[in-house]
Design a protein around this motif. Sequence first.
Motif, short mmCIF file in Angstrom:
data_model
loop_
_atom_site.label_atom_id
_atom_site.label_comp_id
_atom_site.label_asym_id
_atom_site.label_seq_id
_atom_site.Cartn_x
_atom_site.Cartn_y
_atom_site.Cartn_z
N PRO A 2 0.83 -1.20 0.00
CA PRO A 2 0.00 0.00 0.00
C PRO A 2 0.87 1.26 0.00
CG PRO A 2 -0.02 -1.03 2.15
CD PRO A 2 0.71 -1.95 1.24
N PRO A 3 0.34 2.37 -0.50
CA PRO A 3 1.12 3.61 -0.51
C PRO A 3 1.41 4.08 0.92
CG PRO A 3 -1.13 4.02 -1.22
CD PRO A 3 -0.97 2.53 -1.09
N ILE A 4 2.52 4.74 1.07
CA ILE A 4 2.93 5.26 2.38
C ILE A 4 2.45 6.70 2.50
CG2 ILE A 4 4.91 5.86 3.84
CD1 ILE A 4 6.37 3.51 2.57
N GLY A 9 3.52 15.87 10.85
CA GLY A 9 4.79 16.53 10.59
C GLY A 9 5.00 16.83 9.12
N GLN A 10 6.11 17.45 8.84
CA GLN A 10 6.50 17.85 7.49
C GLN A 10 7.92 17.34 7.24
OE1 GLN A 10 4.55 19.41 5.29
NE2 GLN A 10 2.87 19.49 6.76
N PRO A 11 8.07 16.08 6.80
CA PRO A 11 9.43 15.57 6.59
C PRO A 11 10.09 16.24 5.38
CG PRO A 11 7.84 13.99 5.77
CD PRO A 11 7.06 15.10 6.46
N THR A 12 11.39 16.39 5.50
CA THR A 12 12.15 16.93 4.37
C THR A 12 12.27 15.82 3.31
OG1 THR A 12 14.27 16.21 5.26
CG2 THR A 12 13.48 18.41 5.93
N PRO A 13 12.59 16.17 2.09
CA PRO A 13 12.76 15.15 1.07
C PRO A 13 13.84 14.12 1.43
CG PRO A 13 12.56 17.30 0.03
CD PRO A 13 12.63 17.52 1.52
N GLU A 14 14.89 14.57 2.13
CA GLU A 14 15.95 13.65 2.54
C GLU A 14 15.44 12.65 3.59
OE1 GLU A 14 16.38 17.02 2.66
OE2 GLU A 14 17.59 17.23 0.84
N GLU A 15 14.66 13.13 4.56
CA GLU A 15 14.10 12.24 5.58
C GLU A 15 13.14 11.23 4.96
OE1 GLU A 15 14.11 15.23 9.45
OE2 GLU A 15 12.35 15.17 8.12
N VAL A 19 13.55 7.07 4.89
CA VAL A 19 12.53 6.14 5.38
C VAL A 19 12.11 5.17 4.28
CG1 VAL A 19 10.14 5.99 6.19
CG2 VAL A 19 11.68 7.67 7.18
N LEU A 20 11.91 5.68 3.08
CA LEU A 20 11.52 4.81 1.96
C LEU A 20 12.63 3.81 1.62
CD1 LEU A 20 9.64 7.32 -0.35
CD2 LEU A 20 8.69 5.55 1.11
N ALA A 21 13.89 4.23 1.71
CA ALA A 21 14.99 3.32 1.44
C ALA A 21 15.04 2.19 2.47
CB ALA A 21 16.32 4.08 1.43
N VAL A 22 14.79 2.52 3.73
CA VAL A 22 14.79 1.49 4.77
C VAL A 22 13.63 0.52 4.55
CG1 VAL A 22 14.43 1.11 7.25
CG2 VAL A 22 15.99 2.90 6.48
N VAL A 23 12.46 1.03 4.25
CA VAL A 23 11.30 0.16 4.03
C VAL A 23 11.53 -0.74 2.83
CG1 VAL A 23 8.86 0.17 3.39
CG2 VAL A 23 9.67 1.70 5.17
N GLN A 24 12.06 -0.19 1.76
CA GLN A 24 12.31 -0.98 0.56
C GLN A 24 13.39 -2.04 0.82
OE1 GLN A 24 13.62 1.28 -2.83
NE2 GLN A 24 13.00 -0.32 -4.25
N THR A 25 14.43 -1.71 1.56
CA THR A 25 15.48 -2.68 1.88
C THR A 25 14.94 -3.81 2.74
OG1 THR A 25 17.13 -0.92 1.76
CG2 THR A 25 17.77 -2.94 2.89
N ARG A 26 14.11 -3.49 3.72
CA ARG A 26 13.53 -4.53 4.57
C ARG A 26 12.61 -5.45 3.77
NH1 ARG A 26 13.13 -3.58 10.46
NH2 ARG A 26 12.10 -5.58 10.24
N ALA A 27 11.83 -4.88 2.85
CA ALA A 27 10.94 -5.69 2.02
C ALA A 27 11.75 -6.61 1.10
CB ALA A 27 10.02 -4.79 1.20
#
Length: 72
Positions: A2-4, A9-15, A19-27
């Motif tokens: 599902p989409p994240i 809050g207002q995360p910066t593009p780097e944050e 987070v997306l890199a960690v989620v993708q690596t775990r998957a």
Amino acid sequence: MPPIQVLHGQPTPEELATVLAVVQTRAAAAQAALDAARRASGPASAWNDRARLMRRMPRHGGHAWRTSGWAG
């Protein structure tokens, strides 16, 4: 997957990228572990099992000598 969504809050593009890199690596790691478990468990069906092509030993018994020459 599902989409994240960012709920607070207002995360910066780097944050967000981190987070997306960690989620993708775990998957990807979970999928690799699942694939390795499938390969370790052997063939999925008897048709794919190459061991079935091996000749079986004749059974013990009174006529085992007779069946020893039969194709397996």
